[in-house]
Write an enzyme that holds these catalytic residues in place. Sequence first.
Site, PDB file in Angstrom:
ATOM      1  N   ARG A 210       0.853  -1.183   0.000  1.00 19.25           N
ATOM      2  CA  ARG A 210       0.000   0.000   0.000  1.00 19.25           C
ATOM      3  C   ARG A 210       0.890   1.234   0.000  1.00 19.25           C
ATOM      4  O   ARG A 210       1.545   1.550   0.985  1.00 19.25           O
ATOM      5  CB  ARG A 210      -0.928  -0.011   1.224  1.00 19.25           C
ATOM      6  CG  ARG A 210      -1.961  -1.125   1.203  1.00 19.25           C
ATOM      7  CD  ARG A 210      -2.874  -1.019  -0.007  1.00 19.25           C
ATOM      8  NE  ARG A 210      -3.969  -1.981   0.038  1.00 19.25           N
ATOM      9  CZ  ARG A 210      -4.874  -2.111  -0.921  1.00 19.25           C
ATOM     10  NH1 ARG A 210      -4.811  -1.330  -2.019  1.00 19.25           N
ATOM     11  NH2 ARG A 210      -5.841  -3.011  -0.827  1.00 19.25           N
TER      12      ARG A 210
ATOM     13  N   GLU B 278     -14.784 -10.348  -6.201  1.00 19.70           N
ATOM     14  CA  GLU B 278     -13.502  -9.919  -5.647  1.00 19.70           C
ATOM     15  C   GLU B 278     -12.769 -11.077  -4.963  1.00 19.70           C
ATOM     16  O   GLU B 278     -11.544 -11.186  -5.049  1.00 19.70           O
ATOM     17  CB  GLU B 278     -13.718  -8.778  -4.652  1.00 19.70           C
ATOM     18  CG  GLU B 278     -14.176  -7.468  -5.273  1.00 19.70           C
ATOM     19  CD  GLU B 278     -13.129  -6.832  -6.176  1.00 19.70           C
ATOM     20  OE1 GLU B 278     -11.949  -7.214  -6.091  1.00 19.70           O
ATOM     21  OE2 GLU B 278     -13.498  -5.937  -6.960  1.00 19.70           O
TER      22      GLU B 278
ATOM     23  N   GLU C 118      -9.058 -11.991  -6.261  1.00 18.62           N
ATOM     24  CA  GLU C 118      -7.904 -11.698  -5.413  1.00 18.62           C
ATOM     25  C   GLU C 118      -7.358 -12.921  -4.685  1.00 18.62           C
ATOM     26  O   GLU C 118      -6.172 -12.950  -4.318  1.00 18.62           O
ATOM     27  CB  GLU C 118      -8.252 -10.617  -4.386  1.00 18.62           C
ATOM     28  CG  GLU C 118      -8.465  -9.243  -4.983  1.00 18.62           C
ATOM     29  CD  GLU C 118      -8.359  -8.134  -3.952  1.00 18.62           C
ATOM     30  OE1 GLU C 118      -8.320  -8.436  -2.744  1.00 18.62           O
ATOM     31  OE2 GLU C 118      -8.308  -6.957  -4.366  1.00 18.62           O
TER      32      GLU C 118
ATOM     33  N   GLU D 115      -1.531  -5.851  -7.142  1.00 18.58           N
ATOM     34  CA  GLU D 115      -2.177  -7.143  -6.909  1.00 18.58           C
ATOM     35  C   GLU D 115      -1.349  -8.310  -7.424  1.00 18.58           C
ATOM     36  O   GLU D 115      -1.520  -9.441  -6.954  1.00 18.58           O
ATOM     37  CB  GLU D 115      -3.557  -7.153  -7.560  1.00 18.58           C
ATOM     38  CG  GLU D 115      -4.567  -6.234  -6.882  1.00 18.58           C
ATOM     39  CD  GLU D 115      -5.949  -6.350  -7.484  1.00 18.58           C
ATOM     40  OE1 GLU D 115      -6.093  -7.048  -8.518  1.00 18.58           O
ATOM     41  OE2 GLU D 115      -6.886  -5.759  -6.935  1.00 18.58           O
TER      42      GLU D 115
END
Length: 227
Positions: free
Chosen positions: A76, A105, A109, A157
Amino acid sequence: MGVEPQAAAIADRQSPRRLLNSTTAFSGKIWDVVSETFRLDEDGEPITREYIQHPGAVAILAMDDSERVLLLRQYRHPVRMDLWEIPAGLLDVDGEDFAVAAARELAEEADVTASTWHVLSDLFLSPGSSSEALRIYLAQGIEEVPQDERHTRTHEEAEIELAWVPLPDAVQAVLEGRIHSPSAAAAVLAAAAAKTSGYRSLRPADAPWPEHHSQHGTWPQGPVLQD
């Protein structure tokens, strides 16, 4: 000292105020910053606040039959850290059902699907600076997505690492300050609390979510005042 209310009386409430003006101060790639001027009451002075206008998001705490929870580590940039989080994504597809978005999602992910879904928690992540509403689901009945059907992850990701962690260990990581993601921390602690009832106290996946902005049309609103 304040009056001690009954537990059932502790609930956030809708409280729209008189809006005088709303403008977009900054248009970003993912979200905008808006500037709004409002009054707390009819005779109050105008107050201006800037905040991030956010489409909202869903997050998922996936739990297997051994009550291990799925955590993922992702970079992040604003905090310059690799954080242990739970799968999550923006509600940026107009009209998409919240639970459907969460299932998508989770598959994209974490490469897994779930057969049983419940609402674990609803949050405003930073209500003093953002309109982001987050719904966290508990997903159980886990199955892996076939290798040839998995989503190709890009950018941050692409670096995602996955780990199945026993729920008590995840709780300890939160309490010891080793997990900083608000969605992960809230999900892990909520799951630990829900475990005491065998998760029977949780709401169904299609429970109403009036706090999300897409549902605001059903809220009672006062007229917009113009100077």
